[in-house]
Design an enzyme around this catalytic site. Structure first.
Site, PDB file in Angstrom:
ATOM      1  N   ARG A 288       0.200   5.463  16.575  1.00 20.05           N
ATOM      2  CA  ARG A 288       0.459   6.756  15.982  1.00 20.05           C
ATOM      3  C   ARG A 288      -0.099   7.889  16.916  1.00 20.05           C
ATOM      4  NH1 ARG A 288      -2.254   5.288   9.959  1.00 20.05           N
ATOM      5  NH2 ARG A 288      -4.097   4.352  10.787  1.00 20.05           N
TER       6      ARG A 288
ATOM      7  N   ASP B 272      -9.836   1.772   0.295  1.00 25.26           N
ATOM      8  CA  ASP B 272      -9.756   3.362   0.881  1.00 25.26           C
ATOM      9  C   ASP B 272     -10.938   3.896   0.325  1.00 25.26           C
ATOM     10  OD1 ASP B 272      -7.189   3.234   1.886  1.00 25.26           O
ATOM     11  OD2 ASP B 272      -6.257   3.392  -0.202  1.00 25.26           O
TER      12      ASP B 272
ATOM     13  N   ARG C 178       0.679  -1.319   0.047  1.00 24.30           N
ATOM     14  CA  ARG C 178      -0.058  -0.149  -0.033  1.00 24.30           C
ATOM     15  C   ARG C 178       0.762   1.413  -0.006  1.00 24.30           C
ATOM     16  NH1 ARG C 178      -5.102   0.361   1.952  1.00 24.30           N
ATOM     17  NH2 ARG C 178      -4.677   2.021   3.206  1.00 24.30           N
TER      18      ARG C 178
ATOM     19  N   ARG D  28       9.868   5.660  -3.201  1.00 25.21           N
ATOM     20  CA  ARG D  28      10.395   5.929  -4.052  1.00 25.21           C
ATOM     21  C   ARG D  28      11.758   6.688  -4.143  1.00 25.21           C
ATOM     22  NH1 ARG D  28       6.261  10.088  -2.067  1.00 25.21           N
ATOM     23  NH2 ARG D  28       4.277   9.300  -3.289  1.00 25.21           N
TER      24      ARG D  28
ATOM     25  N   GLU E 227      -3.710   6.339  18.894  1.00 30.87           N
ATOM     26  CA  GLU E 227      -4.273   5.377  18.318  1.00 30.87           C
ATOM     27  C   GLU E 227      -3.705   4.082  18.904  1.00 30.87           C
ATOM     28  OE1 GLU E 227      -5.284   6.075  14.174  1.00 30.87           O
ATOM     29  OE2 GLU E 227      -4.758   4.048  13.632  1.00 30.87           O
TER      30      GLU E 227
ATOM     31  N   TYR F  52      -9.829  -4.347   2.131  1.00 33.89           N
ATOM     32  CA  TYR F  52      -9.264  -3.070   2.885  1.00 33.89           C
ATOM     33  C   TYR F  52      -9.419  -1.966   1.860  1.00 33.89           C
ATOM     34  CZ  TYR F  52      -5.247  -1.169   5.315  1.00 33.89           C
ATOM     35  OH  TYR F  52      -4.220  -0.457   6.166  1.00 33.89           O
TER      36      TYR F  52
ATOM     37  N   ARG G 176      -9.359  -6.284  12.760  1.00 31.64           N
ATOM     38  CA  ARG G 176      -8.567  -5.656  13.828  1.00 31.64           C
ATOM     39  C   ARG G 176      -9.563  -4.230  14.372  1.00 31.64           C
ATOM     40  NH1 ARG G 176      -5.231  -7.141  17.233  1.00 31.64           N
ATOM     41  NH2 ARG G 176      -3.572  -5.694  17.504  1.00 31.64           N
TER      42      ARG G 176
HETATM   43  N1  UDP Z   1       3.414   0.603   7.928  1.00 34.83           N
HETATM   44  C1  UDP Z   1       4.695   0.367   8.694  1.00 34.83           C
HETATM   45  N2  UDP Z   1       5.035   1.693   9.392  1.00 34.83           N
HETATM   46  C2  UDP Z   1       4.583   2.830   9.269  1.00 34.83           C
HETATM   47  C3  UDP Z   1       3.462   2.915   8.592  1.00 34.83           C
HETATM   48  C4  UDP Z   1       2.963   1.755   7.733  1.00 34.83           C
HETATM   49  O1  UDP Z   1       5.184  -0.620   8.794  1.00 34.83           O
HETATM   50  O2  UDP Z   1       5.173   3.780   9.796  1.00 34.83           O
HETATM   51  C5  UDP Z   1       2.785  -0.610   7.317  1.00 34.83           C
HETATM   52  C6  UDP Z   1       2.010  -1.170   8.398  1.00 34.83           C
HETATM   53  O3  UDP Z   1       2.160  -2.717   8.017  1.00 34.83           O
HETATM   54  C7  UDP Z   1       0.661  -0.710   8.144  1.00 34.83           C
HETATM   55  C8  UDP Z   1       0.897  -0.942   6.287  1.00 34.83           C
HETATM   56  O4  UDP Z   1       2.124  -0.293   6.258  1.00 34.83           O
HETATM   57  O5  UDP Z   1      -0.269  -1.740   8.257  1.00 34.83           O
HETATM   58  C9  UDP Z   1      -0.220   0.185   5.702  1.00 34.83           C
HETATM   59  O6  UDP Z   1       0.037   1.409   6.200  1.00 34.83           O
HETATM   60  P1  UDP Z   1      -1.268   2.545   6.072  1.00 34.83           P
HETATM   61  O7  UDP Z   1      -0.631   3.960   6.171  1.00 34.83           O
HETATM   62  O8  UDP Z   1      -1.658   2.458   4.457  1.00 34.83           O
HETATM   63  O9  UDP Z   1      -2.421   2.025   7.030  1.00 34.83           O
HETATM   64  P2  UDP Z   1      -3.832   2.718   7.532  1.00 34.83           P
HETATM   65  O10 UDP Z   1      -3.550   4.283   7.462  1.00 34.83           O
HETATM   66  O11 UDP Z   1      -4.808   2.268   6.488  1.00 34.83           O
HETATM   67  O12 UDP Z   1      -4.084   2.319   8.942  1.00 34.83           O
END
Ligand code: UDP
Length: 368
Positions: free
Chosen positions: A280, A350, A171, A175, A300, A348, A248
């Protein structure tokens, strides 16, 4: 009374569908078990700040039709998500890009960054990544995996990275430019006035009953419905007859910090080490460039899901996907009911994909 549609769930999917049906001249009733509309994109104004009560949502899409659609409802600000990852006392830019690699290794060119990743990937001996850990190491190397992915992902999903599907990490953009935009999409922003106002707009002129769980409502109502659009959890609809799908959940600790105008200097700071129990901290005002004298933050905490708790994320591993497929077959036999959204389709999704899917469904039923 006889309606064309009952929409179960006043979240984004249900609201877009209901809006389209109203425009098509159909009669629609929307119900939701919660006391408010907007599902998990619900925002509430507190201390002049729109608080994302069920976690941060940033709208992003490359689908021009979807972007035009939501912009007809509300104006979007030009917020670009650029989270910071904090590992112990080290700060890194996300998504994984040249700023991250410079801070991690001191490399200054894409070629140098790629060389470090290649070397770490070769040392790990991964030819065909089969799980999230192997996928992550082959994309960004061992150091980035160990510091920025391993702990965060374990907290987020409650299991080891080797036991998670690889797609979850794909996801995130990777880059080799100095670009901290978390998304690759063409369009991005946050609705000015909050998501709730956007969903209110969608539901204008639509009959909505809140605090109405589907099961009790369907038993008690005297109304009749041609079709039902169900956006709740598909396994719950069938009373878990084939077993539980795994979800989850999340728990939020919200704090109002009086007299603190700027707590962390960014809307999103990820805490990637395993020892810190939350994943976070969101500082909501920064989503809308807020200048209030106070601030609101939300920590969170990922949480195990059990019946009765809110479902946030489907856990799309093989076992669950197989089970979902069985529920889907069961659902196909229910001619009156159509399942939609993140929970109804156990996907999952968006937000833009939710809008797209709801518009597609609306077009397909309108044809009939
Ligand atoms: N992820 C990670 N470290 C980070 C942010 C994301 O390892 O700092 C991984 C983690 O496995 C997460 C996935 O990337 O479940 C997808 O992150 P995303 O930010 O897309 O998750 P969402 O915002 O949907 O919770």
């Amino acid at each position: 009374m006889k309606y064309d549609f009952l929409v179960v769930g006043a979240g984004l999917f249900g609201a877009v569908f209901a809006h389209e049906m109203r425009l098509a001249g159909k009669s629609v009733l929307v119900i939701d078990k919660r006391a408010h509309i907007a599902g998990n994109i619900y925002t509430e104004q507190e201390a002049g700040i729109h608080v994302h009560k069920y976690g941060a949502h940033i709208f992003h899409t490359s689908n021009e039709r979807v972007w035009n659609y939501v912009n007809h409802l509300t104006c979007f600000n030009n917020y670009i998500n650029s989270p910071i990852a904090r590992y112990k006392d080290e700060l890194y830019n996300l998504p994984f890009n040249m700023n991250t690699f410079y801070a991690m290794w001191g490399v200054t060119t894409p070629a140098e960054a790629k060389a470090v990743i290649e070397q770490q990937k070769a040392a790990a001996g991964i030819a065909h990544p089969a799980n999230l850990e192997e996928q992550a190491i082959s994309l960004v190397g061992t150091d980035v995996y160990e510091k920025l992915i391993k702990g965060y992902t374990m907290k987020q999903w409650g299991r080891a990275c080797r036991e998670l599907p690889a797609f979850i990490i794909r996801r995130l953009p990777l880059r080799f430019t100095f670009d901290n935009n978390y998304f690759n999409d063409t369009y991005q922003g946050i609705p000015i006035g909050g998501y709730t106002a956007m969903v209110e707009k969608l539901l204008e002129g639509v009959e909505v009953i809140l605090g109405a769980p589907y099961r009790s409502f369907s038993k008690e109502t005297g109304h009749q419905f041609e079709r039902i659009i169900y956006t709740g959890a598909i396994d719950e609809f069938f009373d878990y007859s084939l077993g539980e799908l795994e979800y989850r959940s999340l728990r939020f600790e919200q704090e109002l910090l009086i007299g603190c105008a700027n707590y962390q200097g960014n809307a999103v700071v990820n805490y990637t080490e395993e020892e810190i129990p939350y994943t976070r901290i969101i500082e909501h005002k920064h989503f809308e460039f807020g200048t209030q004298p106070d601030t609101i933050i939300s920590k969170e905490y990922p949480a195990a899901w059990s019946r009765g708790k809110e479902c946030y994320y489907p856990v799309n591993d093989e076992r669950n996907n197989d089970l979902y497929e069985k529920y889907r077959q069961l659902a196909a036999g229910q001619k009156q009911v159509i399942f939609g959204g993140r929970l109804g389709q156990y996907k999952y999704y968006d937000m833009d994909k939710v809008v797209e899917a709801a518009l597609e469904l609306a077009a397909s039923v309108a044809d009939r």
